[in-house]
Design a protein around this motif. Structure first.
Motif, PDB file in Angstrom:
ATOM      1  N   ILE A 238      -7.337   0.215  -0.479  1.00 14.82           N
ATOM      2  CA  ILE A 238      -6.945  -0.968   0.291  1.00 14.82           C
ATOM      3  C   ILE A 238      -7.375  -0.801   1.753  1.00 14.82           C
ATOM      4  O   ILE A 238      -6.776  -1.365   2.667  1.00 14.82           O
TER       5      ILE A 238
ATOM      6  N   SER B  87      -8.943  -1.607   4.979  1.00 14.32           N
ATOM      7  CA  SER B  87      -9.059  -2.998   5.426  1.00 14.32           C
ATOM      8  C   SER B  87      -9.571  -3.139   6.853  1.00 14.32           C
ATOM      9  O   SER B  87      -9.473  -2.216   7.664  1.00 14.32           O
TER      10      SER B  87
ATOM     11  N   VAL C 288      -3.697  -5.425  10.391  1.00 13.88           N
ATOM     12  CA  VAL C 288      -4.418  -5.200   9.131  1.00 13.88           C
ATOM     13  C   VAL C 288      -4.609  -6.548   8.436  1.00 13.88           C
ATOM     14  O   VAL C 288      -3.665  -7.330   8.317  1.00 13.88           O
TER      15      VAL C 288
ATOM     16  N   ASP D  33      -5.490  -9.094   5.291  1.00 15.67           N
ATOM     17  CA  ASP D  33      -5.407  -9.201   3.833  1.00 15.67           C
ATOM     18  C   ASP D  33      -6.828  -9.280   3.273  1.00 15.67           C
ATOM     19  O   ASP D  33      -7.758  -9.706   3.959  1.00 15.67           O
TER      20      ASP D  33
ATOM     21  N   PHE E 174      -6.291  -6.113  -2.216  1.00  9.95           N
ATOM     22  CA  PHE E 174      -4.848  -6.081  -2.467  1.00  9.95           C
ATOM     23  C   PHE E 174      -4.506  -6.823  -3.761  1.00  9.95           C
ATOM     24  O   PHE E 174      -3.695  -6.362  -4.562  1.00  9.95           O
TER      25      PHE E 174
ATOM     26  N   GLN F 296      -6.890   4.575   4.998  1.00  7.82           N
ATOM     27  CA  GLN F 296      -7.404   3.603   5.955  1.00  7.82           C
ATOM     28  C   GLN F 296      -8.318   4.355   6.908  1.00  7.82           C
ATOM     29  O   GLN F 296      -7.890   5.273   7.594  1.00  7.82           O
TER      30      GLN F 296
ATOM     31  N   LEU G 173      -0.320   3.383   6.801  1.00  7.25           N
ATOM     32  CA  LEU G 173      -0.413   2.315   5.794  1.00  7.25           C
ATOM     33  C   LEU G 173       0.826   1.404   5.792  1.00  7.25           C
ATOM     34  O   LEU G 173       1.032   0.644   4.846  1.00  7.25           O
TER      35      LEU G 173
ATOM     36  N   HIS H 109      -0.232  -2.122   5.552  1.00  8.24           N
ATOM     37  CA  HIS H 109      -0.833  -2.340   4.228  1.00  8.24           C
ATOM     38  C   HIS H 109       0.261  -2.585   3.186  1.00  8.24           C
ATOM     39  O   HIS H 109       0.109  -3.421   2.297  1.00  8.24           O
TER      40      HIS H 109
END
Length: 373
Positions: A20, A22, A29, A31, A35, A58, A69, A72
């Motif tokens: 994930i 990003s 962060v 989307d 995800f 990340q 995270l 996230h």
């Protein structure tokens, strides 16, 4: 390769690796489709009454976007109910793992905070976590080419399978491989070291950075653009021998914040080159119309500026309309599909991966998959 169908996870602890990683804008962060895709595997494991612990990363140490995270986890919770702990192998994490009930999921913090992540083997990371789990599930195809602990070491000590995201990627890529007779590769973006692995295929159309390096290798002086390309000019000697690879016949430059199209015979230019031109788009669209399959990796221009979205938008529109089976790869490419509202359903497969996918198509072994065989 074994999938989730081959294991009974009821009341079992499952260690799940996802990706994930990003984009971060102004500290937030963003989307992304990753995800959504990974939540499918998480939700399936939860439905099947597993106790799920998630590993993810990340960025990497030293980078501006290297972070926890925590954000996230909030995004992931839009698609699946997941707890978060700001720890990986300490007492805090182990305590949370032990308290998990069947159907629960827990996201540990950024695995790249551990130096052991970059030194694979039976290290402290593996020894601490592996004894707490019954299964390891790799669902992070995009990093399967990385020789890192959370990809290659856990499968050596735990019974391991692939998740639904990897399963889907492999199915679609194998379908693409079967259509090599009339397969068109459209290679662009700003990471030539990725797409260069596919440059030796029969029908290759280029955009982005790799097309400019090819033009340079064929004797064209790009002008102002050459300063921006400095770090990539090392590929010139490698690319010189690929005479049949198609390059743009016209380009779009940024003249006083406006789009101006020039033929390549008008080079050098005093302005930065930020897109392919209309004549190139038309020529490439004809190739797409005649293809049985299309692989698209990397945007054609600087899509952050509306003046230079034309090439990317028109090529993707042509792919969406064509009868060819298509695979669109990489974050910028999938992002462009969303930006231009072209509908993912109009493409054969929109991949979450970039580099790993190119490795796979180029016939190179992916360490994360090899260890699962």
């Amino acid at each position: 390769m074994k999938t989730l169908d081959s294991i009974d996870v009821t009341n079992k602890r499952v260690l799940l690796r996802i990706d994930i990683n990003s984009e971060i804008i102004d500290g937030k962060v963003q989307d992304s489709p990753r995800f959504v895709e990974h939540s499918k595997t998480i939700n399936e494991l939860k439905r099947r009454k597993a106790k799920v612990v998630i590993l993810a990363h990340q960025s990497r140490p030293g980078k501006k976007d290297f972070t926890s995270l925590k954000q996230h986890a909030k995004i992931l919770n839009r698609y699946s109910n997941v707890k978060f702990v700001d720890d990986i192998i300490g007492k805090k994490a182990l305590n949370e793992i032990k308290q998990l009930k069947s159907g629960d999921a827990l996201l540990l913090d950024n695995v790249r905070k551990l130096k052991e992540e970059f030194n694979p083997g039976n290290n402290k990371f593996v020894k601490t976590l592996s004894k707490e789990f019954d299964f390891f599930v790799n669902d992070a195809f995009s990093i399967c080419h990385r020789n890192q602990t959370s990809i290659v070491s856990f499968p050596k000590v735990l019974r391991s399978v692939i998740g639904r995201s990897i399963e889907k990627e492999l199915k679609m890529l194998d379908k693409l491989k079967l259509k090599t007779r009339n397969l068109v590769y459209i290679l662009g973006g700003n990471k030539p070291d990725d797409v260069i692995l596919l440059i030796n295929n029969k029908n290759v159309l280029t955009t982005g950075t790799i097309s400019l390096i090819l033009l340079k290798s064929r004797g064209y002086n790009l002008g102002k653009e050459e300063n921006a390309l400095k770090k990539d000019l090392k590929f010139i000697d490698v690319l010189k021998k690929y005479k049949n690879v198609k390059v743009p016949i016209d380009l779009a430059v940024n003249k006083n914040n406006n789009r101006k199209e020039i033929l390549i015979k008008e080079l050098p230019s005093n302005y930065l080159i930020l897109d392919i031109g209309e004549k190139t788009v038309e020529a490439y669209k004809k190739e797409i119309e005649n293809a049985d399959a299309v692989f698209f990796k990397g945007v054609a221009g600087y899509t952050q500026d509306k003046n230079f979205q034309y090439g990317t938008r028109e090529l993707l529109k042509a792919i969406a309309k064509s009868k060819a089976f298509s695979v669109v790869a990489g974050g910028s490419s999938s992002g462009a599909i969303e930006k231009f509202k072209l509908g993912k359903q109009n493409f054969g497969h929109v991949s979450l991966s970039g580099g790993a996918l190119v490795y796979y198509l180029a016939g190179k072994k992916l360490l994360g998959l090899e260890v699962l065989k």
